[in-house]
Design an enzyme around this catalytic site. Sequence first.
Site, PDB file in Angstrom:
ATOM      1  N   THR A  86       0.865  -1.186   0.000  1.00 21.18           N
ATOM      2  CA  THR A  86       0.000   0.000   0.000  1.00 21.18           C
ATOM      3  C   THR A  86       0.909   1.245   0.000  1.00 21.18           C
ATOM      4  O   THR A  86       2.108   1.136   0.275  1.00 21.18           O
ATOM      5  CB  THR A  86      -0.932   0.018   1.236  1.00 21.18           C
ATOM      6  OG1 THR A  86      -0.142   0.125   2.421  1.00 21.18           O
ATOM      7  CG2 THR A  86      -1.783  -1.245   1.312  1.00 21.18           C
ATOM      8  N   GLU A 112      13.219  -6.087   1.448  1.00 21.59           N
ATOM      9  CA  GLU A 112      14.177  -5.773   0.377  1.00 21.59           C
ATOM     10  C   GLU A 112      13.663  -4.694  -0.567  1.00 21.59           C
ATOM     11  O   GLU A 112      14.411  -3.827  -1.022  1.00 21.59           O
ATOM     12  CB  GLU A 112      14.463  -7.060  -0.424  1.00 21.59           C
ATOM     13  CG  GLU A 112      15.463  -6.929  -1.540  1.00 21.59           C
ATOM     14  CD  GLU A 112      16.865  -6.648  -1.006  1.00 21.59           C
ATOM     15  OE1 GLU A 112      17.277  -5.482  -1.098  1.00 21.59           O
ATOM     16  OE2 GLU A 112      17.514  -7.577  -0.513  1.00 21.59           O
ATOM     17  N   VAL A 129      14.061  -0.405  -0.452  1.00 21.26           N
ATOM     18  CA  VAL A 129      15.222   0.424  -0.808  1.00 21.26           C
ATOM     19  C   VAL A 129      15.832  -0.040  -2.130  1.00 21.26           C
ATOM     20  O   VAL A 129      16.147  -1.230  -2.288  1.00 21.26           O
ATOM     21  CB  VAL A 129      16.326   0.346   0.283  1.00 21.26           C
ATOM     22  CG1 VAL A 129      17.489   1.276  -0.064  1.00 21.26           C
ATOM     23  CG2 VAL A 129      15.781   0.693   1.656  1.00 21.26           C
ATOM     24  N   GLY A 141       5.215   6.881 -14.344  1.00 20.10           N
ATOM     25  CA  GLY A 141       4.684   6.035 -13.271  1.00 20.10           C
ATOM     26  C   GLY A 141       5.705   5.588 -12.253  1.00 20.10           C
ATOM     27  O   GLY A 141       5.465   4.651 -11.494  1.00 20.10           O
ATOM     28  N   LYS A 200      14.572   5.860   2.704  1.00 21.47           N
ATOM     29  CA  LYS A 200      15.429   4.711   2.371  1.00 21.47           C
ATOM     30  C   LYS A 200      16.710   4.739   3.207  1.00 21.47           C
ATOM     31  O   LYS A 200      17.167   3.695   3.689  1.00 21.47           O
ATOM     32  CB  LYS A 200      15.730   4.714   0.871  1.00 21.47           C
ATOM     33  CG  LYS A 200      14.484   4.391   0.035  1.00 21.47           C
ATOM     34  CD  LYS A 200      14.646   4.746  -1.432  1.00 21.47           C
ATOM     35  CE  LYS A 200      13.392   4.371  -2.222  1.00 21.47           C
ATOM     36  NZ  LYS A 200      13.369   4.950  -3.577  1.00 21.47           N
ATOM     37  N   GLY A 250       9.888   1.408 -10.114  1.00 15.75           N
ATOM     38  CA  GLY A 250       8.989   0.801 -11.098  1.00 15.75           C
ATOM     39  C   GLY A 250       8.492  -0.562 -10.644  1.00 15.75           C
ATOM     40  O   GLY A 250       9.089  -1.198  -9.760  1.00 15.75           O
TER      41      GLY A 250
HETATM   42  N1  HSE Z   1       9.349   6.798  -6.356  1.00 16.73           N
HETATM   43  C1  HSE Z   1      10.536   6.062  -6.035  1.00 16.73           C
HETATM   44  C2  HSE Z   1      11.662   6.486  -6.938  1.00 16.73           C
HETATM   45  C3  HSE Z   1      10.331   4.599  -6.159  1.00 16.73           C
HETATM   46  O1  HSE Z   1      11.453   7.322  -7.804  1.00 16.73           O
HETATM   47  O2  HSE Z   1      12.779   5.993  -6.782  1.00 16.73           O
HETATM   48  C4  HSE Z   1       9.730   4.003  -4.945  1.00 16.73           C
HETATM   49  O3  HSE Z   1      10.664   3.957  -3.910  1.00 16.73           O
END
Ligand code: HSE
Length: 317
Positions: free
Chosen positions: A77, A130, A133, A187, A205, A297
């Site tokens: 989520t 996992e 990050v 996206g 992260k 992604g």
């Molecule tokens: N939106 C994040 C990024 C991905 O652009 O790295 C999800 O952690």
Amino acid sequence: MKLAILGAGSVGRAVAQLSEAHGHSVIALADSRNAIVDSRGVNVNEALEHKMNQIPLGDSSLEDVFECEYEVLIEATPTTLESAEPAFSHIKQALEADRHVVLANKGPVAERFEDLQVIADESKGDLRFEATVGGGIPIMSTIEDIGPRNIESVKGILNGTSNFILTRMAAKNLSYGHVLAEAQELGVAEADPTFDVGGIDTALKCVIIANVLSGGGFSLSDAKIEGIQHISNHALNLSDSYDLTIRLVGEVAQGEINVAPTLVSKMSDLSVGGTQNIIQIQTAHAGVLTLAGAGAGGGPTASAIFLDLQRLKRDYV
Ligand code: HSE
């Protein structure tokens, strides 16, 4: 393994679609409104087609999901801060029922690491994360294998969206607003893009890494954070004339977490392009270990979830 997936955004959908190929069976899938539960295996394509056409995934509820015979709960989520709800309660419910939990949601392990450890310690189920990050880069498994005590610091580019924006602004002299809109269409951005461009996603992260290295003690409020919203084309062009570029770098070192736009040499490893991520681990006795790859992604993040499932299978089945 029998999976219950919470969240049907890009990550939840990718996990659902790729599960069979990885030898797993999806027996429950829920979005924020509805769920579908089928102990013989959910017809994933049909359910996702329903969702695409604004039809409910199925006629089950979240309570039904928790009552089914799932072995692993996949929490995908959207990330929320502070109380990290509702994800925290989802994880708690699954661990208290002695099920395994695999997270893509960063909130619980960044904001409530110690609370989770207490619940996980009392459960027969395991908690893995996992996918929180570095997308498809196996950073958590690598830290686990090297051993936190053998790691002095970790630094890297951990947000694909910001890196995409900085790379494209520099290469094409396009404005920040224009490239942000492109990134949203791709996206890879968080539901709220300010998490990405404001440095919060990178900081979360880094907090997770800091918690793993120190056994807890960190939350987002411990991080010093500066985003990329104010980086101008002028600054990028000027850097370029000195063979430098600007990257959003996150660092965990000596108990401190820093996220800031940083000048890096265009020849250095840190100048990765597009949505790529890179992580440099300063080890105690083996120099710097560098891992790079797709950091965002559905597909890459789902791959990290399958890696966790593989470890659960190895350790428990
Ligand atoms: N939106 C994040 C990024 C991905 O652009 O790295 C999800 O952690």
